[in-house]
Motif scaffolding. Structure first.
Motif, mmCIF file in Angstrom:
data_model
loop_
_atom_site.group_PDB
_atom_site.id
_atom_site.type_symbol
_atom_site.label_atom_id
_atom_site.label_comp_id
_atom_site.label_asym_id
_atom_site.label_seq_id
_atom_site.Cartn_x
_atom_site.Cartn_y
_atom_site.Cartn_z
ATOM 1 N N GLY A 1 25.394 -56.348 -26.401
ATOM 2 C CA GLY A 1 24.297 -57.271 -26.663
ATOM 3 C C GLY A 1 23.790 -57.892 -25.380
ATOM 4 O O GLY A 1 24.133 -57.450 -24.278
ATOM 5 N N GLY A 2 22.970 -58.924 -25.505
ATOM 6 C CA GLY A 2 22.406 -59.559 -24.329
ATOM 7 C C GLY A 2 21.795 -60.906 -24.636
ATOM 8 O O GLY A 2 21.575 -61.254 -25.800
ATOM 9 N N THR A 3 21.508 -61.641 -23.569
ATOM 10 C CA THR A 3 20.907 -62.965 -23.675
ATOM 11 C C THR A 3 19.748 -63.062 -22.688
ATOM 12 O O THR A 3 19.903 -62.691 -21.524
ATOM 13 C CB THR A 3 21.937 -64.070 -23.351
ATOM 14 N N VAL A 4 18.617 -63.560 -23.171
ATOM 15 C CA VAL A 4 17.421 -63.718 -22.344
ATOM 16 C C VAL A 4 16.932 -65.155 -22.444
ATOM 17 O O VAL A 4 16.821 -65.706 -23.546
ATOM 18 C CB VAL A 4 16.301 -62.749 -22.790
ATOM 19 N N LEU A 5 16.641 -65.747 -21.308
ATOM 20 C CA LEU A 5 16.010 -67.064 -21.249
ATOM 21 C C LEU A 5 14.510 -66.837 -21.207
ATOM 22 O O LEU A 5 14.016 -66.067 -20.381
ATOM 23 C CB LEU A 5 16.471 -67.815 -19.993
ATOM 24 N N ALA A 6 13.767 -67.493 -22.105
ATOM 25 C CA ALA A 6 12.311 -67.353 -22.172
ATOM 26 C C ALA A 6 11.657 -68.706 -21.930
ATOM 27 O O ALA A 6 12.011 -69.702 -22.565
ATOM 28 C CB ALA A 6 11.886 -66.812 -23.531
ATOM 29 N N ILE A 7 10.700 -68.718 -21.002
ATOM 30 C CA ILE A 7 9.968 -69.931 -20.648
ATOM 31 C C ILE A 7 8.489 -69.652 -20.849
ATOM 32 O O ILE A 7 7.962 -68.672 -20.306
ATOM 33 C CB ILE A 7 10.228 -70.318 -19.179
ATOM 34 N N GLY A 8 7.810 -70.474 -21.627
ATOM 35 C CA GLY A 8 6.386 -70.271 -21.888
ATOM 36 C C GLY A 8 5.598 -71.546 -21.681
ATOM 37 O O GLY A 8 6.057 -72.633 -22.015
ATOM 38 N N ALA A 9 4.417 -71.398 -21.090
ATOM 39 C CA ALA A 9 3.542 -72.554 -20.889
ATOM 40 C C ALA A 9 2.091 -72.097 -20.987
ATOM 41 O O ALA A 9 1.773 -70.992 -20.562
ATOM 42 C CB ALA A 9 3.825 -73.213 -19.542
ATOM 43 N N PRO A 10 1.219 -72.886 -21.568
ATOM 44 C CA PRO A 10 1.525 -74.164 -22.195
ATOM 45 C C PRO A 10 2.307 -73.953 -23.491
ATOM 46 O O PRO A 10 2.302 -72.874 -24.055
ATOM 47 C CB PRO A 10 0.145 -74.761 -22.474
ATOM 48 N N SER A 11 2.957 -75.001 -23.923
ATOM 49 C CA SER A 11 3.736 -74.942 -25.155
ATOM 50 C C SER A 11 2.790 -75.164 -26.333
ATOM 51 O O SER A 11 2.566 -76.284 -26.765
ATOM 52 C CB SER A 11 4.832 -76.004 -25.146
ATOM 53 N N VAL A 12 2.215 -74.072 -26.802
ATOM 54 C CA VAL A 12 1.252 -74.133 -27.902
ATOM 55 C C VAL A 12 1.654 -73.120 -28.962
ATOM 56 O O VAL A 12 2.373 -72.160 -28.677
ATOM 57 C CB VAL A 12 -0.188 -73.821 -27.417
ATOM 58 N N GLU A 13 1.193 -73.339 -30.166
ATOM 59 C CA GLU A 13 1.365 -72.329 -31.208
ATOM 60 C C GLU A 13 0.438 -71.181 -30.835
ATOM 61 O O GLU A 13 -0.780 -71.292 -30.934
ATOM 62 C CB GLU A 13 0.994 -72.894 -32.581
ATOM 63 N N ASP A 14 1.000 -70.106 -30.337
ATOM 64 C CA ASP A 14 0.214 -68.983 -29.837
ATOM 65 C C ASP A 14 0.821 -67.704 -30.394
ATOM 66 O O ASP A 14 1.600 -67.042 -29.718
ATOM 67 C CB ASP A 14 0.249 -68.993 -28.302
ATOM 68 N N PRO A 15 0.501 -67.389 -31.646
ATOM 69 C CA PRO A 15 1.125 -66.221 -32.270
ATOM 70 C C PRO A 15 0.794 -64.951 -31.491
ATOM 71 O O PRO A 15 -0.228 -64.859 -30.826
ATOM 72 C CB PRO A 15 0.518 -66.193 -33.677
ATOM 73 N N GLY A 16 1.686 -64.002 -31.585
ATOM 74 C CA GLY A 16 1.496 -62.749 -30.864
ATOM 75 C C GLY A 16 0.254 -61.997 -31.296
ATOM 76 O O GLY A 16 -0.098 -61.964 -32.469
ATOM 77 N N LEU A 17 -0.404 -61.418 -30.304
ATOM 78 C CA LEU A 17 -1.564 -60.565 -30.526
ATOM 79 C C LEU A 17 -1.152 -59.116 -30.326
ATOM 80 O O LEU A 17 -0.229 -58.827 -29.565
ATOM 81 C CB LEU A 17 -2.665 -60.898 -29.510
ATOM 82 N N ASP A 18 -1.870 -58.198 -30.937
ATOM 83 C CA ASP A 18 -1.652 -56.775 -30.725
ATOM 84 C C ASP A 18 -2.367 -56.378 -29.436
ATOM 85 O O ASP A 18 -3.596 -56.389 -29.392
ATOM 86 C CB ASP A 18 -2.187 -55.981 -31.903
ATOM 87 N N PRO A 19 -1.629 -56.047 -28.360
ATOM 88 C CA PRO A 19 -2.284 -55.701 -27.099
ATOM 89 C C PRO A 19 -3.228 -54.514 -27.222
ATOM 90 O O PRO A 19 -4.165 -54.385 -26.449
ATOM 91 C CB PRO A 19 -1.110 -55.363 -26.164
ATOM 92 N N HIS A 20 -2.991 -53.643 -28.215
ATOM 93 C CA HIS A 20 -3.843 -52.474 -28.393
ATOM 94 C C HIS A 20 -5.216 -52.844 -28.957
ATOM 95 O O HIS A 20 -6.135 -52.039 -28.934
ATOM 96 C CB HIS A 20 -3.152 -51.448 -29.280
ATOM 97 N N SER A 21 -5.344 -54.083 -29.458
ATOM 98 C CA SER A 21 -6.637 -54.517 -30.010
ATOM 99 C C SER A 21 -7.480 -55.252 -28.968
ATOM 100 O O SER A 21 -8.605 -55.651 -29.259
ATOM 101 C CB SER A 21 -6.416 -55.415 -31.233
ATOM 102 N N LEU A 22 -6.940 -55.457 -27.761
ATOM 103 C CA LEU A 22 -7.651 -56.183 -26.716
ATOM 104 C C LEU A 22 -8.312 -55.197 -25.764
ATOM 105 O O LEU A 22 -7.696 -54.225 -25.349
ATOM 106 C CB LEU A 22 -6.679 -57.066 -25.927
ATOM 107 N N ASP A 23 -9.559 -55.472 -25.395
ATOM 108 C CA ASP A 23 -10.177 -54.594 -24.411
ATOM 109 C C ASP A 23 -10.091 -55.230 -23.023
ATOM 110 O O ASP A 23 -9.842 -56.426 -22.875
ATOM 111 C CB ASP A 23 -11.625 -54.236 -24.777
#
Length: 144
Positions: free
Chosen positions: A110-132
């Motif tokens: 198994g493994g452990t990952v530290l994730a840091i995101g900013a700004p701290s907003v509700e930002d649901p994942g987007l499908d990168p294949h739908s972005l031009d």
């Protein structure tokens, strides 16, 4: 709050499989909540072999990841330009807003990952294949 201290062992583990609206089915420690953070998202993600965070992007949030334990296969980049990188403990990577990223644990223990995101907003994942490319470039210009 001028400062706060939290021992990660004192931060409860949340089993995301019990929260229907939030994939993936991993365990996390919400360090941001324990520390009272408002502007930064800070999570420890725990993976078993084969578990992953699927390839996605965010419209606003920049994310930095750091592998604490285990081996991972990273998928990074714009749609149809993705790169795959094998990474282990001590490896860090970043994904700007609108740029695809995902990772899968490939180590038996198994493994452990530290994730840091900013700004701290509700930002649901987007499908990168739908972005031009124009949308991505505009979003990155707005961030600069």
């Amino acid at each position: 709050m001028e400062y706060n201290v939290a021992d990660t062992e004192d931060v409860p583990i949340t089993d995301l499989s019990e929260i229907e609206e939030i994939p993936p089915d991993l365990d996390i420690r919400a360090l941001d909540e324990a520390l009272g953070l408002q502007n930064v998202s800070l999570k420890l993600w725990y993976f078993e072999e084969g578990e992953e965070i699927q390839f996605h992007a965010h419209s606003e949030q920049e994310e930095v990841y750091y592998i604490m334990e285990g081996e991972f296969s990273l998928k990074l980049g714009r749609s149809d330009e993705e790169e795959f990188v094998e990474a282990g403990p001590g490896t860090a990577w970043v994904a700007e807003p609108m740029i695809g990223h995902g990772h899968r644990c490939i180590s038996e223990g198994g493994g452990t990952v530290l994730a840091i995101g900013a700004p701290s907003v509700e930002d649901p994942g987007l499908d990168p294949h739908s972005l031009d490319d124009e949308e991505i470039d505009d979003a990155l210009d707005d961030q600069a």
